[in-house]
Design a protein around this motif. Structure first.
Motif, PDB file in Angstrom:
ATOM      1  N   ALA A 233       0.899  -1.226   0.027  1.00 25.91           N
ATOM      2  CA  ALA A 233      -0.029   0.098   0.029  1.00 25.91           C
ATOM      3  C   ALA A 233       0.968   1.091  -0.019  1.00 25.91           C
ATOM      4  CB  ALA A 233      -0.937  -0.163   1.066  1.00 25.91           C
ATOM      5  N   VAL A 234       2.092   1.390   0.842  1.00 23.81           N
ATOM      6  CA  VAL A 234       2.942   2.365   0.836  1.00 23.81           C
ATOM      7  C   VAL A 234       3.494   2.453  -0.480  1.00 23.81           C
ATOM      8  CG1 VAL A 234       4.798   3.473   1.896  1.00 23.81           C
ATOM      9  CG2 VAL A 234       3.420   2.138   3.084  1.00 23.81           C
ATOM     10  N   GLN A 235       3.974   1.429  -1.163  1.00 17.89           N
ATOM     11  CA  GLN A 235       4.438   1.846  -2.360  1.00 17.89           C
ATOM     12  C   GLN A 235       3.720   2.247  -3.430  1.00 17.89           C
ATOM     13  OE1 GLN A 235       7.652  -2.455  -2.145  1.00 17.89           O
ATOM     14  NE2 GLN A 235       5.907  -2.275  -3.185  1.00 17.89           N
ATOM     15  N   LEU A 236       2.363   1.733  -3.717  1.00 15.58           N
ATOM     16  CA  LEU A 236       1.416   2.385  -4.336  1.00 15.58           C
ATOM     17  C   LEU A 236       1.200   3.818  -4.030  1.00 15.58           C
ATOM     18  CD1 LEU A 236      -0.678   2.061  -6.615  1.00 15.58           C
ATOM     19  CD2 LEU A 236      -2.486   1.497  -4.818  1.00 15.58           C
ATOM     20  N   PHE A 237       1.279   4.328  -2.895  1.00 10.51           N
ATOM     21  CA  PHE A 237       1.019   5.474  -2.556  1.00 10.51           C
ATOM     22  C   PHE A 237       2.076   6.448  -3.152  1.00 10.51           C
ATOM     23  CE2 PHE A 237       2.596   8.914   0.356  1.00 10.51           C
ATOM     24  CZ  PHE A 237       1.830   9.937   0.135  1.00 10.51           C
ATOM     25  N   VAL A 238       3.315   5.810  -2.937  1.00 10.18           N
ATOM     26  CA  VAL A 238       4.503   6.711  -3.497  1.00 10.18           C
ATOM     27  C   VAL A 238       4.590   6.637  -5.221  1.00 10.18           C
ATOM     28  CG1 VAL A 238       7.069   6.479  -3.809  1.00 10.18           C
ATOM     29  CG2 VAL A 238       6.049   6.062  -1.432  1.00 10.18           C
ATOM     30  N   GLN A 239       4.185   5.504  -5.848  1.00 11.39           N
ATOM     31  CA  GLN A 239       3.984   5.649  -7.181  1.00 11.39           C
ATOM     32  C   GLN A 239       2.762   6.814  -7.492  1.00 11.39           C
ATOM     33  OE1 GLN A 239       2.879   1.597  -8.128  1.00 11.39           O
ATOM     34  NE2 GLN A 239       4.869   0.962  -7.239  1.00 11.39           N
ATOM     35  N   LEU A 240       1.870   6.944  -6.861  1.00 11.23           N
ATOM     36  CA  LEU A 240       1.057   7.914  -7.165  1.00 11.23           C
ATOM     37  C   LEU A 240       1.545   9.073  -6.849  1.00 11.23           C
ATOM     38  CD1 LEU A 240      -2.409   6.638  -5.845  1.00 11.23           C
ATOM     39  CD2 LEU A 240      -1.400   6.324  -8.011  1.00 11.23           C
ATOM     40  N   LEU A 241       2.303   9.385  -6.013  1.00  9.08           N
ATOM     41  CA  LEU A 241       2.739  10.619  -5.653  1.00  9.08           C
ATOM     42  C   LEU A 241       3.773  11.284  -6.668  1.00  9.08           C
ATOM     43  CD1 LEU A 241       2.377  12.692  -2.967  1.00  9.08           C
ATOM     44  CD2 LEU A 241       4.608  11.441  -2.161  1.00  9.08           C
ATOM     45  N   ALA A 242       4.633  10.316  -7.024  1.00  5.23           N
ATOM     46  CA  ALA A 242       5.463  10.552  -8.140  1.00  5.23           C
ATOM     47  C   ALA A 242       4.814  10.861  -9.370  1.00  5.23           C
ATOM     48  CB  ALA A 242       6.266   9.552  -8.355  1.00  5.23           C
ATOM     49  N   ALA A 243       3.701  10.572  -9.799  1.00  7.38           N
ATOM     50  CA  ALA A 243       2.797  10.692 -11.025  1.00  7.38           C
ATOM     51  C   ALA A 243       1.901  11.874 -10.716  1.00  7.38           C
ATOM     52  CB  ALA A 243       2.086   9.601 -11.311  1.00  7.38           C
ATOM     53  N   SER A 244       1.832  12.676  -9.630  1.00 10.98           N
ATOM     54  CA  SER A 244       0.973  13.660  -9.271  1.00 10.98           C
ATOM     55  C   SER A 244       1.803  15.056  -9.519  1.00 10.98           C
ATOM     56  CB  SER A 244       0.207  13.613  -7.707  1.00 10.98           C
ATOM     57  OG  SER A 244      -0.343  12.419  -7.658  1.00 10.98           O
ATOM     58  N   PRO A 245       0.963  16.202  -9.689  1.00  5.23           N
ATOM     59  CA  PRO A 245       1.550  17.417 -10.000  1.00  5.23           C
ATOM     60  C   PRO A 245       2.230  17.853  -8.526  1.00  5.23           C
ATOM     61  CG  PRO A 245      -0.710  17.511 -11.073  1.00  5.23           C
ATOM     62  CD  PRO A 245      -0.398  16.239 -10.243  1.00  5.23           C
ATOM     63  N   ALA A 246       3.206  18.599  -8.550  1.00  4.82           N
ATOM     64  CA  ALA A 246       3.945  19.150  -7.407  1.00  4.82           C
ATOM     65  C   ALA A 246       3.112  19.838  -6.440  1.00  4.82           C
ATOM     66  CB  ALA A 246       5.142  19.747  -7.790  1.00  4.82           C
ATOM     67  N   ASP A 247       1.909  20.734  -7.094  1.00  7.45           N
ATOM     68  CA  ASP A 247       1.481  21.548  -6.387  1.00  7.45           C
ATOM     69  C   ASP A 247       0.048  20.972  -5.987  1.00  7.45           C
ATOM     70  OD1 ASP A 247       0.314  21.697  -8.778  1.00  7.45           O
ATOM     71  OD2 ASP A 247       0.282  23.724  -9.059  1.00  7.45           O
ATOM     72  N   GLU A 248      -0.115  19.889  -6.443  1.00  6.34           N
ATOM     73  CA  GLU A 248      -1.627  19.264  -5.995  1.00  6.34           C
ATOM     74  C   GLU A 248      -1.697  18.865  -4.640  1.00  6.34           C
ATOM     75  OE1 GLU A 248      -5.287  17.790  -6.877  1.00  6.34           O
ATOM     76  OE2 GLU A 248      -3.970  18.425  -8.416  1.00  6.34           O
ATOM     77  N   PRO A 249      -2.562  19.452  -3.584  1.00  6.90           N
ATOM     78  CA  PRO A 249      -2.547  19.128  -2.421  1.00  6.90           C
ATOM     79  C   PRO A 249      -3.024  17.743  -1.940  1.00  6.90           C
ATOM     80  CG  PRO A 249      -4.442  20.254  -2.944  1.00  6.90           C
ATOM     81  CD  PRO A 249      -3.860  20.263  -4.176  1.00  6.90           C
ATOM     82  N   LEU A 250      -2.328  17.434  -0.769  1.00 10.44           N
ATOM     83  CA  LEU A 250      -2.834  15.707  -0.284  1.00 10.44           C
ATOM     84  C   LEU A 250      -3.841  15.744   0.597  1.00 10.44           C
ATOM     85  CD1 LEU A 250       0.819  14.426   0.245  1.00 10.44           C
ATOM     86  CD2 LEU A 250      -0.594  14.179  -1.683  1.00 10.44           C
ATOM     87  N   PRO A 251      -4.727  14.822   0.495  1.00 10.27           N
ATOM     88  CA  PRO A 251      -5.847  14.810   1.279  1.00 10.27           C
ATOM     89  C   PRO A 251      -5.113  14.490   2.885  1.00 10.27           C
ATOM     90  CG  PRO A 251      -5.773  12.881   0.054  1.00 10.27           C
ATOM     91  CD  PRO A 251      -4.707  13.697  -0.352  1.00 10.27           C
ATOM     92  N   ALA A 252      -6.244  14.984   3.833  1.00 14.95           N
ATOM     93  CA  ALA A 252      -5.812  14.833   5.357  1.00 14.95           C
ATOM     94  C   ALA A 252      -5.557  13.678   5.754  1.00 14.95           C
ATOM     95  CB  ALA A 252      -6.651  15.579   6.201  1.00 14.95           C
ATOM     96  N   SER A 253      -6.078  12.487   5.046  1.00 10.36           N
ATOM     97  CA  SER A 253      -5.696  11.098   5.322  1.00 10.36           C
ATOM     98  C   SER A 253      -4.444  10.708   4.999  1.00 10.36           C
ATOM     99  CB  SER A 253      -6.714  10.165   4.538  1.00 10.36           C
ATOM    100  OG  SER A 253      -6.349  10.290   3.221  1.00 10.36           O
ATOM    101  N   CYS A 254      -3.493  11.395   4.268  1.00 13.05           N
ATOM    102  CA  CYS A 254      -2.270  10.914   4.232  1.00 13.05           C
ATOM    103  C   CYS A 254      -1.322  11.329   5.175  1.00 13.05           C
ATOM    104  CB  CYS A 254      -1.905  11.647   2.911  1.00 13.05           C
ATOM    105  SG  CYS A 254      -2.627  11.319   1.175  1.00 13.05           S
ATOM    106  N   ALA A 255      -1.542  12.599   5.827  1.00 11.20           N
ATOM    107  CA  ALA A 255      -0.865  12.912   6.872  1.00 11.20           C
ATOM    108  C   ALA A 255      -1.271  11.956   8.376  1.00 11.20           C
ATOM    109  CB  ALA A 255      -0.987  14.220   7.511  1.00 11.20           C
ATOM    110  N   ALA A 256      -2.561  11.330   8.446  1.00 15.06           N
ATOM    111  CA  ALA A 256      -2.808  10.568   9.310  1.00 15.06           C
ATOM    112  C   ALA A 256      -2.286   9.164   9.203  1.00 15.06           C
ATOM    113  CB  ALA A 256      -4.381  10.388   9.486  1.00 15.06           C
ATOM    114  N   ALA A 257      -2.091   8.835   7.999  1.00 15.89           N
ATOM    115  CA  ALA A 257      -1.588   7.370   7.855  1.00 15.89           C
ATOM    116  C   ALA A 257       0.022   7.412   7.807  1.00 15.89           C
ATOM    117  CB  ALA A 257      -1.729   7.034   6.004  1.00 15.89           C
TER     118      ALA A 257
END
Length: 443
Positions: A233-257
């Motif tokens: 699950a963490v690996q998938l998150f990092v893959q999505l993060l790498a494919a997301s625009p640098a200025d795209e805000p992350l949902p609050a659930s990410c900080a909690a995770a």
């Protein structure tokens, strides 16, 4: 002649008395201080945390059991398993097969090997690329197993995985991997469908779910399964993060995770307690039905001999070493024994000489899971604190202390500057975990 026979008789009587005394002392003597400490740790009353137990939901992973009827269905099946266990006799030709999960609800379609091959597995180095390359097939598999996916996603509503089923050496367990890859793949498909915010929310929810269930589990198999699911699950998150625009805000659930790693993320003690209940269990040799059956095997004494080996995993000092990402090696020497053990518990002494489970790989998996959480948090930190005037290697050196790794993991920026390399400690060369973690965009 008469005197000689009398002497032999007295010698025999003396020998019998000595053996009986040795047998009695072997059975009645108290445990050593080391054994007593280990037994206390292993026999501590482990209670599940507050909240909902996912074990019944996982027990029926192959059935479409409605959520509002789960408790009743599980209670019924639990009683069925308990009835089987009370009559179980190892080695006997029992007419009652080992009970597997059973419910009065429709069975879900099984996933074929072709279905599994189409999905992203937990060790997928690039789930997005796999889904993109086989989109039509992936869509068909996700549609065919829609109900399985929904049930797997519903794990986000549970708090722990705590079995109350009999801990029998041959008892059935849930099919923990029956729906493997569905949630991972569905998140990647959602991202590629042009819903990045929804996909990222789901990715972080999956991380938080797997982390929570992994940290609050009381069987070894469930702990290790959810450790693997967490890493994926963490690996998938990092893959999505790498494919997301640098200025795209992350949902609050990410900080909690990705809050700092805690003892619960690496602690194997609750699972080892369950494993220890099987050690020296009479079920391994057959239930003792006659008084003389217990002359060669004493379960209590056997458990006492083996307790230090298992209890070592409950030591607070070990927990701190695991949490600091220090590589550990558990003692593997068989427990010592003496003449009293041989006389009073010969079978148990032999059992204690059999090599026990290899705990080091289990601990390494715990630490690899924790290292994955640190890596996910590190990627968020790098993304949120980007500074083009400072080299990436310098920024890595300035990261928060809890995001540091053991030196032996060789955490460093790859030569192409696109990823961070991190060694894993428990790896299967035939199906290795990725060691390169893609960096967020814009660094």
């Amino acid at each position: 002649m008469h005197r000689a026979l009398k002497g032999v008789l007295w010698a025999v009587v003396g020998l019998v008395v000595a053996v009986a005394a040795a047998f009695a002392w072997g059975r009645l003597r108290p445990p050593t201080q080391e054994q007593e400490k280990a037994l206390a740790a292993l026999q501590a009353d482990s209670q599940p945390p507050q909240g909902r137990n996912a074990y019944p939901w996982l027990w029926f992973v192959d059935f479409d059991v409605p959520a509002d009827q789960l408790d009743a269905a599980y209670a019924k099946d639990h009683q069925r398993v308990l009835a089987w266990e009370s009559n179980f006799k190892p080695g006997a030709n029992s007419a009652d097969p080992i009970p597997t999960p059973k419910a009065d609800f429709p069975a879900l379609p099984k996933m074929s090997q072709a279905d599994r091959d189409a999905l992203c597995n937990w060790r997928e180095a690039d789930c997005l690329d796999k889904v993109r390359a086989h989109r039509d097939v992936v869509n068909e598999v996700l549609a065919r197993h829609r109900q399985r996916l929904v049930r797997d996603e519903a794990l986000s509503g549970f708090d722990h995985v705590w079995t109350e089923m009999p801990l029998n050496p041959v008892a059935s367990i849930p099919a923990f991997s029956a729906s493997r890859g569905l949630w991972q793949t569905a998140i990647a498909a959602t991202f590629l469908d042009g819903h990045p915010a929804q996909a990222m929310e789901a990715a972080c929810t999956q991380v938080a779910t797997m982390r929570r269930l992994h940290a609050h589990s009381n069987t070894l198999v469930s702990t290790l399964i959810f450790a693997a699911r967490l890493r994926g699950a963490v690996q998938l998150f990092v893959q999505l993060l790498a494919a997301s625009p640098a200025d795209e805000p992350l949902p609050a659930s990410c900080a909690a995770a990705f809050v700092p790693v805690t003892d619960a993320d690496v602690d194997l003690c609750p699972s080892i307690r369950a494993e220890f209940t099987l050690v020296g269990s009479p079920e391994i040799f057959g239930k003792q039905e006659h008084w003389y059956d217990g002359l060669s095997l004493n379960t209590k004494a056997t458990r006492r001999m083996l307790a230090p080996r298992y209890g070592a995993l409950c030591n607070t000092s070990l927990l701190q070493r695991l949490l600091s990402d220090e590589r550990v090696a558990m003692p593997t020497a068989a427990p010592g024994f003496d003449i009293f053990d041989l006389i009073s518990n010969s079978a148990g002494t032999i059992l204690s000489r059999i090599p026990g489970p290899a705990f080091d790989p289990y601990l390494a998996r715990q630490q690899d899971a924790a290292a994955s959480l640190r890596m996910g948090a590190l990627m968020i930190w790098l993304r949120e604190t980007r500074d083009h005037g400072v080299s990436l290697q310098q920024r890595l050196a300035a990261r928060p202390a809890w995001m540091h790794f053991a030196t032996s993991r060789h955490v460093e920026v790859t030569a192409d500057g696109k990823s961070i390399h991190m060694d894993v400690w428990n790896n299967d060369t035939s199906n290795p975990w990725p060691t390169a973690w893609p960096l967020p965009a814009g660094l």
